[in-house]
Design an enzyme around this catalytic site. Sequence first.
Site, PDB file in Angstrom:
ATOM      1  N   CYS A 162     132.708  -8.199 -39.550  1.00  0.00           N
ATOM      2  CA  CYS A 162     132.399  -9.202 -38.909  1.00  0.00           C
ATOM      3  C   CYS A 162     130.970  -9.589 -39.520  1.00  0.00           C
ATOM      4  O   CYS A 162     130.042  -8.805 -39.542  1.00  0.00           O
ATOM      5  CB  CYS A 162     132.264  -8.986 -37.418  1.00  0.00           C
ATOM      6  SG  CYS A 162     131.717 -10.396 -36.392  1.00  0.00           S
ATOM      7  N   CYS A 200     133.151 -16.206 -41.817  1.00  0.00           N
ATOM      8  CA  CYS A 200     133.491 -15.604 -40.544  1.00  0.00           C
ATOM      9  C   CYS A 200     135.010 -14.976 -40.855  1.00  0.00           C
ATOM     10  O   CYS A 200     135.778 -15.349 -41.524  1.00  0.00           O
ATOM     11  CB  CYS A 200     133.941 -16.874 -39.851  1.00  0.00           C
ATOM     12  SG  CYS A 200     134.683 -16.197 -38.019  1.00  0.00           S
TER      13      CYS A 200
END
Length: 265
Positions: free
Chosen positions: A177, A70
């Site tokens: 992302c 992440c």
Amino acid sequence: MKIALLDSGIGLLAAAAALHRLRPDADLVLSSDPDGMPWGPRTAEDVTEHALACARAAVETRPDALIVACNTASVHALAALRAELEPAVPVIGTVPAIKPAAAGGGSVAIWATPATTGSAYQRRLIEEFGHGAAVTEVACPGLADAVQYADDAAIDAAIAVAAARTPNDVRAVVLGCTHYELVTERIRTAVQRAGGPAVTLLGSAEAVAAQALRRLGALPEPAAEPSGSLTVLLSGRRSELPASALAYPEGAALGAVRIRLSPSA
């Protein structure tokens, strides 16, 4: 060998699938936080708290390494995770692939969440690794959420907005992302201009998976017997893969792996 991955949601699928391809004999632990997502709008302190909770749940399964799959958590919580877990459990963060994208010069775009776009962290990476390239930061509001819930209409709408903000002469797009890596081809179609240069998309999943193996002193063995198992933790609860995960090839591939539901298994 057991490797855990954490993320707010299903963005960890890309790195997990990459690991499964490299080592189909490895056990994987996917620890996400559906009760607390999205992490992007949270403060750095909140992100750190939620990432630590995911990590602690994963560590109960006794992994050999932990991947922070992440970007938001890597920005805000990596130091805290390493302080708590290392050296017992090596912690591998996720860094946007700005350096290889910029190496060829020309126009480069970094697609990221609004919280990451313009952040001091991303600006430092651009200053350090973006030499020789014209780098444009592109915020992608709503894209991670749309991918999380496999909402095709919302995905297409969010990609269209981001593509409109991307320079027409872009040569490479960095996927900042991990959720975005699940819709790579849809992004490629949106940013590829008629008559323009071929656009390269760069994610982090393959590099992160390879780094995890290096930290463990393990070699890729893609031909190994597919004997690995899968443990899915949703805000600490053992579960099956979320239905939305199975909408993507990476999730479908992991869905074929034997899932451990018993804490003692």
